[in-house]
Scaffold this motif. Structure first.
Motif, PDB file in Angstrom:
ATOM      1  N   VAL A 216      -8.161  -4.032   0.567  1.00 29.70           N
ATOM      2  CA  VAL A 216      -7.126  -3.693  -0.187  1.00 29.70           C
ATOM      3  C   VAL A 216      -7.178  -2.150  -0.407  1.00 29.70           C
ATOM      4  CG1 VAL A 216      -6.770  -3.830  -2.785  1.00 29.70           C
ATOM      5  CG2 VAL A 216      -7.583  -5.686  -1.721  1.00 29.70           C
ATOM      6  N   THR A 217      -8.110  -1.810  -0.253  1.00 21.04           N
ATOM      7  CA  THR A 217      -7.933  -0.049  -0.136  1.00 21.04           C
ATOM      8  C   THR A 217      -7.026   0.398   0.772  1.00 21.04           C
ATOM      9  OG1 THR A 217     -10.275   0.104  -1.315  1.00 21.04           O
ATOM     10  CG2 THR A 217      -9.237   1.996  -0.249  1.00 21.04           C
ATOM     11  N   VAL A 218      -7.571   0.008   2.028  1.00 15.36           N
ATOM     12  CA  VAL A 218      -6.858   0.440   3.238  1.00 15.36           C
ATOM     13  C   VAL A 218      -5.298  -0.111   3.200  1.00 15.36           C
ATOM     14  CG1 VAL A 218      -6.340  -0.041   5.695  1.00 15.36           C
ATOM     15  CG2 VAL A 218      -8.500   0.270   4.815  1.00 15.36           C
ATOM     16  N   LEU A 219      -4.694  -1.207   2.544  1.00 14.32           N
ATOM     17  CA  LEU A 219      -3.507  -1.388   2.422  1.00 14.32           C
ATOM     18  C   LEU A 219      -2.919  -0.690   1.228  1.00 14.32           C
ATOM     19  CD1 LEU A 219      -4.073  -5.493   2.675  1.00 14.32           C
ATOM     20  CD2 LEU A 219      -2.930  -3.717   4.377  1.00 14.32           C
ATOM     21  N   ALA A 220      -3.635  -0.427   0.418  1.00 16.52           N
ATOM     22  CA  ALA A 220      -2.917   0.504  -0.732  1.00 16.52           C
ATOM     23  C   ALA A 220      -2.827   1.869  -0.225  1.00 16.52           C
ATOM     24  CB  ALA A 220      -3.770   0.422  -1.952  1.00 16.52           C
ATOM     25  N   GLU A 221      -3.701   2.264   0.561  1.00 15.94           N
ATOM     26  CA  GLU A 221      -3.409   3.892   1.244  1.00 15.94           C
ATOM     27  C   GLU A 221      -2.354   3.868   2.158  1.00 15.94           C
ATOM     28  OE1 GLU A 221      -7.265   4.640   3.068  1.00 15.94           O
ATOM     29  OE2 GLU A 221      -7.964   5.124   0.818  1.00 15.94           O
ATOM     30  N   ARG A 222      -2.008   2.529   3.039  1.00 15.60           N
ATOM     31  CA  ARG A 222      -0.936   2.586   3.974  1.00 15.60           C
ATOM     32  C   ARG A 222       0.421   2.586   3.422  1.00 15.60           C
ATOM     33  NH1 ARG A 222      -2.338  -1.596   8.963  1.00 15.60           N
ATOM     34  NH2 ARG A 222      -4.153  -0.335   9.856  1.00 15.60           N
TER      35      ARG A 222
END
Length: 79
Positions: A36-42
């Motif tokens: 979720v963190t990676v997707l939010a950062e992207r």
């Protein structure tokens, strides 16, 4: 809800790897916050118009398989 989603994934991974379903389920549940963190950062970088992704990250537009592959050490190679 996470349980409903993680169970089929864990079962599939367990069949392919031989790792017990309970172990895979726990790993999936632990990995979800990171995903979720990676997707939010992207998404944030894409909205901000960032020209290049953070070091080690794949360019926006990859699919979930690419993301999981990059985390687990497999997946598609970016050219």
């Amino acid at each position: 809800m996470l349980s409903k989603l993680s169970r089929p994934i864990a079962t599939s991974v367990s069949k392919k790897t031989g790792i017990p379903v309970a172990t895979v389920t726990r790993a999936v549940e632990v990995m979800v916050p990171a995903l979720v963190t990676v997707l939010a950062e992207r998404a944030s970088a894409e909205r901000a118009g960032a020209g290049s992704p953070a070091s080690g990250a794949q360019p926006a537009g990859g699919d979930l398989g690419d993301l999981l592959g990059s985390i687990l050490g497999g997946g598609k190679k970016q050219q």
